[in-house]
Scaffold this active site. Sequence first.
Site, mmCIF file in Angstrom:
data_model
loop_
_atom_site.group_PDB
_atom_site.id
_atom_site.type_symbol
_atom_site.label_atom_id
_atom_site.label_comp_id
_atom_site.label_asym_id
_atom_site.label_seq_id
_atom_site.Cartn_x
_atom_site.Cartn_y
_atom_site.Cartn_z
ATOM 1 N N CYS A 77 32.859 -17.576 17.589
ATOM 2 C CA CYS A 77 31.515 -17.829 18.095
ATOM 3 C C CYS A 77 31.333 -19.331 18.302
ATOM 4 O O CYS A 77 31.699 -20.136 17.447
ATOM 5 C CB CYS A 77 30.392 -17.340 17.178
ATOM 6 S SG CYS A 77 30.351 -15.564 16.985
ATOM 7 N N ARG B 130 35.840 -19.768 21.919
ATOM 8 C CA ARG B 130 35.585 -19.300 20.555
ATOM 9 C C ARG B 130 35.055 -17.863 20.512
ATOM 10 O O ARG B 130 34.871 -17.301 19.447
ATOM 11 C CB ARG B 130 34.579 -20.231 19.861
ATOM 12 C CG ARG B 130 35.041 -21.659 19.754
ATOM 13 C CD ARG B 130 33.986 -22.518 19.115
ATOM 14 N NE ARG B 130 33.852 -22.210 17.708
ATOM 15 C CZ ARG B 130 34.504 -22.824 16.735
ATOM 16 N NH1 ARG B 130 35.331 -23.795 17.028
ATOM 17 N NH2 ARG B 130 34.324 -22.484 15.486
ATOM 18 N N TRP C 181 31.616 -13.834 19.541
ATOM 19 C CA TRP C 181 32.758 -12.979 19.245
ATOM 20 C C TRP C 181 32.216 -11.950 18.258
ATOM 21 O O TRP C 181 31.911 -12.277 17.109
ATOM 22 C CB TRP C 181 33.889 -13.796 18.621
ATOM 23 C CG TRP C 181 35.149 -13.002 18.449
ATOM 24 C CD1 TRP C 181 36.084 -12.756 19.402
ATOM 25 C CD2 TRP C 181 35.618 -12.376 17.242
ATOM 26 N NE1 TRP C 181 37.107 -12.002 18.871
ATOM 27 C CE2 TRP C 181 36.849 -11.754 17.559
ATOM 28 C CE3 TRP C 181 35.124 -12.263 15.956
ATOM 29 C CZ2 TRP C 181 37.588 -11.039 16.611
ATOM 30 C CZ3 TRP C 181 35.858 -11.555 15.009
ATOM 31 C CH2 TRP C 181 37.079 -10.953 15.350
ATOM 32 N N ASN D 34 27.269 -18.621 13.481
ATOM 33 C CA ASN D 34 28.716 -18.446 13.538
ATOM 34 C C ASN D 34 29.161 -18.098 12.124
ATOM 35 O O ASN D 34 28.952 -18.887 11.212
ATOM 36 C CB ASN D 34 29.371 -19.752 14.015
ATOM 37 C CG ASN D 34 30.876 -19.722 13.876
ATOM 38 O OD1 ASN D 34 31.493 -18.656 13.878
ATOM 39 N ND2 ASN D 34 31.476 -20.896 13.772
ATOM 40 N N GLY D 35 29.757 -16.904 11.953
ATOM 41 C CA GLY D 35 30.218 -16.512 10.617
ATOM 42 C C GLY D 35 29.851 -15.067 10.327
ATOM 43 O O GLY D 35 29.533 -14.299 11.240
ATOM 44 N N GLU E 11 57.172 -16.157 17.155
ATOM 45 C CA GLU E 11 56.146 -16.840 17.942
ATOM 46 C C GLU E 11 56.181 -16.369 19.401
ATOM 47 O O GLU E 11 55.137 -16.132 20.012
ATOM 48 C CB GLU E 11 56.349 -18.354 17.828
ATOM 49 C CG GLU E 11 55.445 -19.209 18.689
ATOM 50 C CD GLU E 11 53.959 -18.958 18.494
ATOM 51 O OE1 GLU E 11 53.577 -18.268 17.538
ATOM 52 O OE2 GLU E 11 53.178 -19.429 19.336
ATOM 53 N N LYS F 22 53.054 -14.627 21.327
ATOM 54 C CA LYS F 22 52.509 -15.218 22.553
ATOM 55 C C LYS F 22 52.431 -14.169 23.654
ATOM 56 O O LYS F 22 51.431 -14.025 24.334
ATOM 57 C CB LYS F 22 53.428 -16.367 22.975
ATOM 58 C CG LYS F 22 52.791 -17.518 23.637
ATOM 59 C CD LYS F 22 52.219 -18.540 22.692
ATOM 60 C CE LYS F 22 51.230 -17.971 21.709
ATOM 61 N NZ LYS F 22 50.897 -18.839 20.637
ATOM 62 N N GLU G 262 49.757 -11.293 22.875
ATOM 63 C CA GLU G 262 48.334 -11.644 22.861
ATOM 64 C C GLU G 262 47.774 -11.882 24.257
ATOM 65 O O GLU G 262 46.606 -11.618 24.492
ATOM 66 C CB GLU G 262 48.037 -12.823 21.923
ATOM 67 C CG GLU G 262 48.396 -14.194 22.416
ATOM 68 C CD GLU G 262 47.916 -15.301 21.472
ATOM 69 O OE1 GLU G 262 48.680 -16.233 21.244
ATOM 70 O OE2 GLU G 262 46.774 -15.243 20.994
ATOM 71 N N HIS H 154 68.613 -0.994 11.452
ATOM 72 C CA HIS H 154 68.123 -0.293 10.259
ATOM 73 C C HIS H 154 66.852 0.495 10.573
ATOM 74 O O HIS H 154 66.005 0.672 9.707
ATOM 75 C CB HIS H 154 67.910 -1.299 9.122
ATOM 76 C CG HIS H 154 69.191 -1.966 8.721
ATOM 77 N ND1 HIS H 154 70.159 -1.335 7.972
ATOM 78 C CD2 HIS H 154 69.699 -3.174 9.045
ATOM 79 C CE1 HIS H 154 71.194 -2.141 7.817
ATOM 80 N NE2 HIS H 154 70.945 -3.266 8.461
ATOM 81 N N LYS I 94 39.472 -18.363 19.516
ATOM 82 C CA LYS I 94 40.381 -19.457 19.179
ATOM 83 C C LYS I 94 40.358 -19.791 17.700
ATOM 84 O O LYS I 94 41.373 -20.040 17.084
ATOM 85 C CB LYS I 94 39.984 -20.682 20.006
ATOM 86 C CG LYS I 94 40.860 -21.899 19.781
ATOM 87 C CD LYS I 94 42.197 -21.722 20.427
ATOM 88 C CE LYS I 94 43.078 -22.946 20.278
ATOM 89 N NZ LYS I 94 44.479 -22.611 20.558
HETATM 90 O O1 M6R Z 1 43.417 -22.721 13.914
HETATM 91 P P1 M6R Z 1 44.589 -22.080 13.231
HETATM 92 O O2 M6R Z 1 45.894 -22.724 13.593
HETATM 93 O O3 M6R Z 1 44.421 -21.979 11.759
HETATM 94 O O4 M6R Z 1 44.628 -20.606 13.802
HETATM 95 C C1 M6R Z 1 45.500 -19.655 13.271
HETATM 96 C C2 M6R Z 1 45.710 -18.537 14.244
HETATM 97 O O5 M6R Z 1 44.515 -17.870 14.513
HETATM 98 C C3 M6R Z 1 46.285 -19.051 15.560
HETATM 99 O O6 M6R Z 1 47.466 -19.752 15.315
HETATM 100 C C4 M6R Z 1 46.572 -17.901 16.533
HETATM 101 O O7 M6R Z 1 47.536 -17.047 16.020
HETATM 102 C C5 M6R Z 1 47.007 -18.475 17.867
HETATM 103 N N1 M6R Z 1 45.874 -18.928 18.594
HETATM 104 C C6 M6R Z 1 47.791 -17.508 18.678
HETATM 105 O O8 M6R Z 1 48.277 -18.101 19.831
#
Ligand code: M6R
Length: 607
Positions: free
Chosen positions: A2, A27, A76, A100-101, A480, A484, A487, A503, A602
Amino acid sequence: MCGIIGYVGLDDAKKALIKGLQTLEYRGYDSAGIAYCQPEGIKTIKTVGKVSKLKEKVADEASDDVATCGIGHTRWATHGGVSATNSHPHTAGKVTLIHNGIIENYKELQEELAAKGLEPVSQTDTEIAAMVINDCYHGDPEAAIKKAITKLEGAYGFCVMFSDIPETIYAVRNGSPLVAAHTDRGSIIASDMVALVSYTKHYFVLKEGHIAKLTEDEIIVKDENGEVYGPYIHHISWDMASAKKGGYDYFMMKEIHEQPEALRNTIRPRMVNGLPDFSADNIGDDIFEGINRIVITACGTAMHSGLMGKNMIERLCRIPVTVDIASEFRYQNPIIDEKTLLITVSQSGETADTLAALRLAKERGAKTLSVVNVKGSSIARESDYVLYTHAGPEIAVASTKAYSVQVAVMYLIAFRLALVSGKISEQEAAEYMTTMMNTINKVEEVLGYDSQTERIAKRLTKATDIFFLGRGLDYALSCEGSLKLKEISYIHSEAYAAGELKHGTISLITDNVPVIALATQPDVYAKIISNVQEVRSRGARVILITGADAEVDAALCDYHIVLPDTDPLFAPFVATVVLQYLAYYVSVEKGLNVDQPRNLAKSVTVE
Ligand code: M6R
């Protein structure tokens, strides 16, 4: 999670809020809304969908309104579905607020309010918070907020307006971030600095439990005892251009291209006389004294950089390192004490689970070091030591440059610890540093692989599952690469340690299932090639990524991506760009919103 903004000043508040919300949209983008002061009271406009839709609605419904004070929100969704009613701002009596929260005890509070005959109209925890503040309000806004927050449990950043106190915004937070600034155009507050940067480069972070009062002329902050408090002013080094797309179609592509600069900015200040050195960060070698293990905890991409750190630190320093997902860490009664160095990694510095893990580790006496991108963020402020990554603002939800610099800092920690513990000589440390700096040129080179990866990506869009394989550093990177891809392309994907596939998971490999295999590490090269053969013989479509000098039988794969000639230890910095490109182009080819994938935000400030 948010985006929230409040503005009071000389400018058109509606425009200022919309402009701010556009920068904060990463956000959350389920719905958006603003509320602003009018002579007849507070007027609210909200809509399901993105800020662009809100902008149109405001132009349609409020073009004649003159407003100089207001609050805005991009949501969000957590509690309550995506609907106009559940959108912020929420109003209860004289109170209108944005949040936000998550208010964790909202059900109990709702029952208390119901006993007084008060019912909400939405399904949100936020409206309950507005009702609680209104219930506590008898003409003194600060007293009402102060009393209300003793009842609220959970995380919150609130901006609150009272209908009988025009041209004034109050703000308070617990957990969720809020930054604010006063300029000659008025006062502004937001959940992220990106919304402030077009006004000023000087800002402060509102402390938890403090209450800020924003008017056109000033911001007054009061601490828990009601005493006026002079907040510490931070300065940012980047400007508005950094928070814009700069000619790229998406922030993600811009940020992929910013990796060489981000790496240089992050590594250079830690290179003194050619050696790894944290003195510019005020971190002496006492940080490593007396520790017998390292625990790295983080979420998502940041956690994946921790996997890379484990590999390098254990390899060079011979000290045990565990990597824990932050959301699991605090609930597993972790074994940590004063001999543990706990490293948290976070781009935003606000991730709720990572922050909670850090607090737990501190309680148990561990030394805490954070690797954070956002200056002055909660995780940075609460850690004993901070190593900032200098990536600049990362706007795309999918992390790219922030990941690369997190990995760079992991390597730096490994080099420094190996040096001070006598595991490597000064000469070796200097060689590692030089090679890492030289690798940045290879990162620049691999940025030229765009058309090659785009061609391959076009052949992946119809896939329903894509597997990533790797061993050692390549496995850590596969995790990673897979995140990527899934998502932003919405294609199911998993990363596997290549030897583990047989396995169980190999039963999923059938004709044409794409397998992206990373084979950049000479020590396990023969092994991963055998694993590739195993999937190939079961019909997999193989995309093989190798170092420059690997000799590859053409029958082994459908596509072979040969990386620029790089020292294998540093190959992840180069290979990651290829994986980012693949994910990016699959998403673009599928016509998706690369920067704002569905259901995501984010900065995840709720647990
Ligand atoms: O702000 P942060 O690095 O703590 O966020 C952690 C994850 O939410 C963040 O790395 C997320 O997995 C990525 N945006 C994915 O690309």
